[in-house]
Design an enzyme around this catalytic site. Structure first.
Site, PDB file in Angstrom:
ATOM      1  CE  LYS A 169       2.864  -4.173  29.739  1.00  0.00           C
ATOM      2  NZ  LYS A 169       4.148  -3.647  29.398  1.00  0.00           N
ATOM      3  CG  ASN A 170       5.443  -7.369  29.031  1.00  0.00           C
ATOM      4  OD1 ASN A 170       5.062  -6.274  28.375  1.00  0.00           O
ATOM      5  ND2 ASN A 170       5.821  -7.396  30.279  1.00  0.00           N
TER       6      ASN A 170
ATOM      7  CB  CYS B  43       7.562   1.658  33.105  1.00  0.00           C
ATOM      8  SG  CYS B  43       5.993   1.670  32.777  1.00  0.00           S
TER       9      CYS B  43
ATOM     10  NE  ARG C  51      12.843  -1.060  31.182  1.00  0.00           N
ATOM     11  CZ  ARG C  51      11.614  -1.211  31.204  1.00  0.00           C
ATOM     12  NH1 ARG C  51      10.561  -0.301  31.262  1.00  0.00           N
ATOM     13  NH2 ARG C  51      11.109  -2.425  30.634  1.00  0.00           N
TER      14      ARG C  51
ATOM     15  CG  ASP D 221       6.428  -6.752  35.319  1.00  0.00           C
ATOM     16  OD1 ASP D 221       7.514  -5.633  35.482  1.00  0.00           O
ATOM     17  OD2 ASP D 221       6.468  -7.205  34.190  1.00  0.00           O
TER      18      ASP D 221
ATOM     19  NE  ARG E   9       3.027   2.284  28.313  1.00  0.00           N
ATOM     20  CZ  ARG E   9       4.369   1.868  28.711  1.00  0.00           C
ATOM     21  NH1 ARG E   9       4.844   2.688  29.618  1.00  0.00           N
ATOM     22  NH2 ARG E   9       5.002   0.934  28.244  1.00  0.00           N
TER      23      ARG E   9
END
Ligand code: EPU
Length: 422
Positions: free
Chosen positions: A25-26, A119, A124, A307, A399
């Site tokens: 994903k990232n 999230c 952040r 994560d 997501r």
């Protein structure tokens, strides 16, 4: 009362069988954005079919990129961008939208994004991204929740990041790829997706060296050419599935993963008494239960990934003994444990530390996912628990995990998506 989607898990079934890990994903969010830097079409392979990727592709389409999808592949033609202002309402849906700013700055010399969403796991900030863009010579206006950057030409420089930031490292790398001259990033993040993004940039003709160490050198190039690139497998999906296999006392073989990226997790699972075998791109996880408590401290790569802290702490609620979990990266990443108290978990949270007293078992209960990895943690809790667990807000899970319930069902889990009254 309105109807909403929920995941319902009937726990207590060991996961058994084979599963293919999807693309990261990232990594995909960074590499897709990086494609905007190119002067020709590029094809990206192995993109996961997840909500964050869909939203980013739509953002890129609205900027004028032509995108053709074929299964998990996408061909992106960024030659005729028509806008440098990504749609704010879509940017707010995902954290990775910040990469559009670095890419647009490098490609067309200007960009404007709202503070990115993502999230809610604590503060952040993106001050290090902005610091990097300014060091490269961009004017950056950071007001009213919008970050607008413009330049008449980026110039390579030295950027010392004040903290190890994955997003900041990649964003500066994107902009610097098209700057004039050399850029050195000091205190760079070393995560696998930093390396993957550098490899993709190099496949387009950029000259990035040192990714995977804490000093990255980028020699700016004026032109990037098209290529075909396959994104790496998802480190966090791999880990989530490994933890799920252990949690259900199952026997699962994961294919298409990179075992070297999993060392921090594998070491902890072995310490708990889980069997982990690796060969080439395959990891087999077997457990007969009787897990021992362990202590976890999240760190930047190659340390234990934040994560995976949430899925792992779900597993620790049933390990024998007391585990401590210290979260050093984000300041609000224990909401899943609050939810798990309803399932009988015993966890005491104080600031960035959770002390977990292992219990022999959890009981199913209605719970709510507060974010993506909290959702994954609750799925693991539900798989371990006796009885039914109803997980609200499954859209968070969508997501970042491709069709998680289908793939867990294929391994023997009893999990289904239903519409229920709130
Ligand atoms: N930080 C700053 N200033 C900055 C940037 C970061 O102070 O300009 C701080 C953050 O507050 C945090 C730490 O530095 O305390 C690390 O943040 P980082 O920038 O590394 O995180 P991120 O880029 O916001 C990415 C992933 C996260 C993952 C973290 C850490 C994406 C889109 N997101 O976030 O992924 O947790 O790196 O590895 O790549 C997830 O997938 O569930 C997820 C949250």
């Amino acid at each position: 009362m309105p109807f909403v989607e929920k995941l319902v898990i009937h726990g207590g079934h060991p996961l058994r069988g084979d599963v293919q890990v999807r693309g990261g994903k990232n990594t995909s969010l960074a590499v897709l954005s990086a494609a905007l830097l190119c002067d020709e079409p590029v094809t990206l392979e192995n993109l996961p079919d997840i909500e964050d990727v869909h939203v980013l592709l739509e953002l890129m389409r609205r900027l004028g990129a032509r995108i053709q999808r074929s299964g998990r592949n996408a061909t992106i033609d960024p030659r005729q961008l028509t806008s440098h202002r990504p749609a704010p309402e879509l940017c707010r849906k995902l954290r990775g939208s910040y990469y559009l700013l670095g890419a647009l700055l490098g490609r067309v010399g200007e960009g404007a994004i709202p503070y990115p969403g993502g999230c809610e796991i604590g503060a952040r900030p993106i001050d290090q991204h902005i610091k990097g863009f300014r060091a490269l010579g961009a004017e950056v206006d950071d007001r009213y929740g919008m970050v607008e950057a413009r330049t008449t030409g980026l110039v390579g420089t030295e950027v010392f990041l004040d903290c190890v930031t994955v997003g900041g490292t990649i964003n500066v790398m994107l902009a610097a790829a098209r700057a004039q001259g050399n850029t050195m990033i000091f205190n760079a993040a070393k995560e696998p997706h930093v390396v993957d993004t550098a490899n993709f940039l190099n496949s387009m003709g950029a000259r990035v060296r040192g990714a995977g160490t804490d000093v990255i050198l980028i020699r700016g190039t004026q032109r990037l050419h098209g290529c075909t690139y396959t994104v790496i497998p998802d480190q966090i999906e791999t880990g989530t599935l490994m933890i799920a296999a252990a949690a259900t006392q199952g026997d699962v073989t994961l294919h298409g993963c990179i075992p070297a990226h999993m060392e921090a997790l594998s070491a902890k699972l072995l310490e708990m008494g889980v069997r982990v075998d690796e060969q080439d791109d395959v990891i087999r996880v077997r457990s007969l239960g009787g897990h021992r408590a362990v202590n976890i401290k999240t760190q930047a790569y190659p340390g234990f990934p934040t994560d995976l802290q949430q899925p792992m702490s779900a597993l620790l609620t049933t390990a024998s003994g007391t585990s401590t979990v210290v979260e050093t990266i984000f300041d609000k990443r224990f909401k899943h444990l609050d939810e798990m108290l309803r399932m009988g978990a015993r966890a005491h949270i104080s600031d960035r530390m959770a002390v977990i007293e292992g219990m022999p078992g959890l009981l199913g209960a209605p719970v709510y996912a507060s974010d993506l990895r909290a959702g994954a943690a609750l799925v693991i809790a539900g798989l371990m628990a006796s009885g039914d667990t109803e997980i609200g807000n499954p859209q968070y899970i969508d997501r970042g995990y491709e069709k998680l319930e289908e793939r867990l069902s294929a391994l023997g889990a009893q999990i289904r998506r239903v519409m229920m009254q709130e």
